[in-house]
Scaffold this active site. Sequence first.
Site, PDB file in Angstrom:
ATOM      1  CB  ALA A 192      -6.337   0.052   0.371  1.00  0.00           C
TER       2      ALA A 192
ATOM      3  CG  MET B 271      -4.601   5.453  -6.565  1.00  0.00           C
ATOM      4  SD  MET B 271      -4.030   6.752  -5.441  1.00  0.00           S
ATOM      5  CE  MET B 271      -5.581   7.580  -5.060  1.00  0.00           C
ATOM      6  CB  SER B 272      -1.509  -0.376  -6.211  1.00  0.00           C
ATOM      7  OG  SER B 272      -2.545  -1.078  -5.555  1.00  0.00           O
TER       8      SER B 272
ATOM      9  CG  HIS C   2      -3.258   7.919   3.218  1.00  0.00           C
ATOM     10  ND1 HIS C   2      -3.340   6.827   2.361  1.00  0.00           N
ATOM     11  CD2 HIS C   2      -2.056   7.803   3.847  1.00  0.00           C
ATOM     12  CE1 HIS C   2      -2.233   6.100   2.467  1.00  0.00           C
ATOM     13  NE2 HIS C   2      -1.446   6.668   3.359  1.00  0.00           N
TER      14      HIS C   2
ATOM     15  CG  HIS D 110       1.705   3.132  -4.850  1.00  0.00           C
ATOM     16  ND1 HIS D 110       2.469   2.943  -3.717  1.00  0.00           N
ATOM     17  CD2 HIS D 110       0.552   2.454  -4.660  1.00  0.00           C
ATOM     18  CE1 HIS D 110       1.788   2.179  -2.876  1.00  0.00           C
ATOM     19  NE2 HIS D 110       0.625   1.861  -3.420  1.00  0.00           N
TER      20      HIS D 110
ATOM     21  CG  HIS E  55       2.999   1.109   1.208  1.00  0.00           C
ATOM     22  ND1 HIS E  55       2.690  -0.094   0.617  1.00  0.00           N
ATOM     23  CD2 HIS E  55       1.948   1.909   0.989  1.00  0.00           C
ATOM     24  CE1 HIS E  55       1.493   0.003   0.042  1.00  0.00           C
ATOM     25  NE2 HIS E  55       1.023   1.206   0.249  1.00  0.00           N
TER      26      HIS E  55
ATOM     27  CE1 TYR F  43       1.317   7.169  -3.869  1.00  0.00           C
ATOM     28  CE2 TYR F  43      -0.404   5.879  -4.924  1.00  0.00           C
ATOM     29  CZ  TYR F  43       0.392   6.152  -3.822  1.00  0.00           C
ATOM     30  OH  TYR F  43       0.270   5.393  -2.688  1.00  0.00           O
ATOM     31  CD  GLU F  44       5.696   5.205  -3.917  1.00  0.00           C
ATOM     32  OE1 GLU F  44       6.641   5.244  -3.115  1.00  0.00           O
ATOM     33  OE2 GLU F  44       5.190   4.138  -4.323  1.00  0.00           O
TER      34      GLU F  44
ATOM     35  CG  ASN G 299     -12.293   4.697   0.537  1.00  0.00           C
ATOM     36  OD1 ASN G 299     -11.226   4.092   0.525  1.00  0.00           O
ATOM     37  ND2 ASN G 299     -12.769   5.341  -0.503  1.00  0.00           N
TER      38      ASN G 299
ATOM     39  CB  SER H 171      -2.630   1.279   1.580  1.00  0.00           C
ATOM     40  OG  SER H 171      -1.987   1.870   0.501  1.00  0.00           O
TER      41      SER H 171
END
Length: 301
Positions: free
Chosen positions: A122, A220-221, A256, A92, A69, A94-95, A244, A38
């Site tokens: 990230a 998350m990746s 985000h 990902h 992306h 989550y997609e 962050n 990201s």
Amino acid sequence: MSASSHHSDLVKKADEAAEALRGVVGDHPPQVAVVLGSGLNGLVERFTDRMVVPYSQIPHFPTVTVDGHAGNAVIGSVDGGASALILQGRFHYYEGHDLRAITFPMRMLQRLGVQTVILTAATGGIRADLRPGNLVCLSDHINLIGSNPLRGPADPRLGARFPDMSEVYSKRLRTAAKEEAKRLGVHLVSAVYACLAGPSYETPAEIRMLRTLGADVVGMSTVPEAIVARQAGMEVLGLALVTNAAAGVAASPIRHEDVLEAGRKATPMLGKLIRRMVLRLAGVAPGNVGFSGEFPTYRQD
Ligand code: HPA
């Protein structure tokens, strides 16, 4: 469809995807691939002589749905002529894709004969010394997605049924990355990455749990791709940007947009490091001793 035809399908599909790229790069594809996380798409600009293959032109690639992306495979060079295959835009869990779909690009790389993959991401910083803008080198991971990308029928052409994961992130590449970072004056520390499914960010209680479990950063990746790349016998380097402070570590909420902005800001630094690594892996950078030839103890058959 029988279990075995399902898996031979995967090999066939990966071959078809690899063929689409071979049509562009010829029979000698780059040996190094870089997956951009990201906010890090701008990294491709650090490469010259770029050839772009949109994912839409690669058979069986899923569709990219996340802001920040792009969806391109880019073949580019760094000065000195070393080339790399950059995957600008990743998939990902989550997609909504399953783990097999999001790791399909790794299968394509495997069938292309790529030896090394640099995964970037990230992440939120859990460990107290990590600050937004810090770059970490992944030393290990904790897969908390709740499943595994290798779930499903076995096919020896994909790799071992029960692949060893005791050194997912190559020690040799970690040492090299630290040396190169030092030369560039970039602070690069090791970190354990915990992967959650997302897409909501974590709660402060979840971050306390992750800290207790031994995680330093959260994202998350990366982990599904790293697992598949290892099964496939590729050597993996994981470079994560702390975008962050993880939930509850600092007072502020996680947005985000801020994650993307931190990625953009760190792109020049990460770009320099990745260029050095690509040169080094190609054996054209200073300090390349031991960085060409075979790695029999690491690669899996
Ligand atoms: N949590 C999970 N994934 C992330 C974060 C985070 O705080 N920051 C960037 N990706």
